[in-house]
Every structure is written in C-alpha cells, then in structure tokens.
Design an enzyme around this catalytic site. Sequence first.
Site, PDB file in Angstrom:
ATOM      1  N   SER A 112       0.818  -1.194   0.000  1.00  0.00           N
ATOM      2  CA  SER A 112       0.000   0.000   0.000  1.00  0.00           C
ATOM      3  C   SER A 112       0.855   1.248   0.000  1.00  0.00           C
ATOM      4  O   SER A 112       2.073   1.196   0.108  1.00  0.00           O
ATOM      5  CB  SER A 112      -0.905   0.001   1.237  1.00  0.00           C
ATOM      6  OG  SER A 112      -1.522  -1.252   1.402  1.00  0.00           O
ATOM      7  N   HIS A 117      -0.016  15.859   0.155  1.00  0.00           N
ATOM      8  CA  HIS A 117       0.484  17.045  -0.538  1.00  0.00           C
ATOM      9  C   HIS A 117      -0.193  18.263   0.088  1.00  0.00           C
ATOM     10  O   HIS A 117      -1.386  18.217   0.416  1.00  0.00           O
ATOM     11  CB  HIS A 117       0.165  16.996  -2.032  1.00  0.00           C
ATOM     12  CG  HIS A 117       0.613  15.748  -2.709  1.00  0.00           C
ATOM     13  ND1 HIS A 117       1.907  15.553  -3.146  1.00  0.00           N
ATOM     14  CD2 HIS A 117      -0.048  14.610  -3.006  1.00  0.00           C
ATOM     15  CE1 HIS A 117       2.008  14.354  -3.697  1.00  0.00           C
ATOM     16  NE2 HIS A 117       0.833  13.755  -3.613  1.00  0.00           N
ATOM     17  N   CYS A 140      -4.174  -2.827  -1.023  1.00  0.00           N
ATOM     18  CA  CYS A 140      -4.595  -4.036  -1.732  1.00  0.00           C
ATOM     19  C   CYS A 140      -4.700  -5.151  -0.704  1.00  0.00           C
ATOM     20  O   CYS A 140      -3.797  -5.333   0.106  1.00  0.00           O
ATOM     21  CB  CYS A 140      -3.588  -4.425  -2.813  1.00  0.00           C
ATOM     22  SG  CYS A 140      -3.625  -3.386  -4.274  1.00  0.00           S
TER      23      CYS A 140
END
Length: 264
Positions: A112, A117, A140
Amino acid sequence: MKKLKLHGFNNLTKSLSFCIYDICYAKTAEERDGYIAYIDELYNANRLTEILSETCSIIGANILNIARQDYEPQGASVTILVSEEPVDPKLIDQTKHPGPLPETVVAHLDKSHICVHTYPESHPEGGLCTFRADIEVSTCGVISPLKALNYLIHQLESDIVTIDYRVRGFTRDVNGMKHFIDHEINSIQNFMSEDMKSLYDMVDVNVYQENIFHTKMLLKEFDLKHYMFHTKPEDLTETERQEITAALWKEMREIYYGRNISAV
C-alpha cells in the site's frame, strides 16, 4: 456480509482520499505572508513524514520507502510505500463501524501507500488565506483504509473536509465467482466516531453500483477569534467583525459546495 473464502490473494484495491482545509483571515500583506510561512513550516516535509510514519506505526504497517520534498515558494509532499505484516484474513473485522481513535488503533496494510500534498494559498485582496492538504491511503488486500479514517481526521481536524472512498477491481472466491466488494458500506460516516460527527455538518453523494462513496464535512461552530492571524476580534469595530465573518463564512461555503456563491 458473510466472510468470503477466496481463491488466492484478495485483489481488490481500496482507496481513501480526502482534502482538509484550514481557513484564515490576515488583515495586512505582512500578516498574509506570516500565515503562509507559519502554515508552510508547520506542515513541512519533515513534519508530514513524522505524521505519516506515526500513522504507519499505529496501524502496524512496515515502511518500505519514503519520498519527501519541500517546494518553493511553499508546499510539501510525502509518499510512503508500506507493506502488510502477516495477518489471518479470518481475524479481520469487516463490519461497518467508526474506526478507532489514535490510542487504540491496531491494524495492518498490504502493498500500500500513504501520501500527502499541501497547498498554502492567499490572495492580495480580501485578506483570506487557505491551506489545503490532500491525503490518500490506498491498500490491496483484505484491509480497508477506512479503518485509518477516524485517526487521520482526529490528527488533522480542520474547517472543511471532503472524503472519497472507492473499491476497484475484483477478487474470486473458491467457486470462481467474482466479487467487486468484500465488505458492507452505505456511507463513509459509518466509520466515524460520534464525537467527530457531532462537530460537522455532513452530506453524502454516493454511487453504490460503482462502489464510489463521497462525504463532505463543514465545521458547525464558528468563532471569529479562531480565524484571525495576529489580530484580535475585540480590536476591530463591530462593522469590521461582521464583514470579516461574512467573508470567511462565504469562503467556507464556496469550498464546501465546490462553487462560487454570489454576494447577497
């Protein structure tokens, strides 16, 4: 939902992304520059790395790689690749309920990433400044990143939050039947604590057939002193306080609804 007996690895990709917004009023150009410098330093790459690394530690994920960068004139980004520790899928709680708070989180992630940001912003006219942080947790496997939602929002409480959750791909059970989601969900709000929900007005926009879920959050309580940078409300005239309050509230509603609102 009955637990599935899968054939091989769980190939579903579950992505949680959200934006948080902090709004501020800075009366002069010097105050605006000061706010941008303050918020940029508060959420620089090193600080964001600490926040995300602590998140990984709390949820039991192994950090594989960290990429971080501060930008000029402002802004920063951090991406962490993580892997899951061994976990028995039968022990995973797939029920829908609020994720645990920071002091009680125990979970695992699989192949993962977690990234953030930041986007500080201001305009020379009007005195309004905004800070936006974009965060994404993508996994996942059997684990849903929604389990980390409650913790992250508690860590990054702000004036406005927009959240998106999507499940992509499919996995097969032992009989070969495809499954496009492996847990019940009708709202992201199911994974928030009651104290969190009491702080915000919230609205959902969901596309159930596409496994896409969206929730918007707007802080209920408004206290002008929390939005002033280096200026006290009591130092302003009543007219100034009313004008600034109206400008801030308009800014927050425009961000919340995602459209410009005409002045009354």
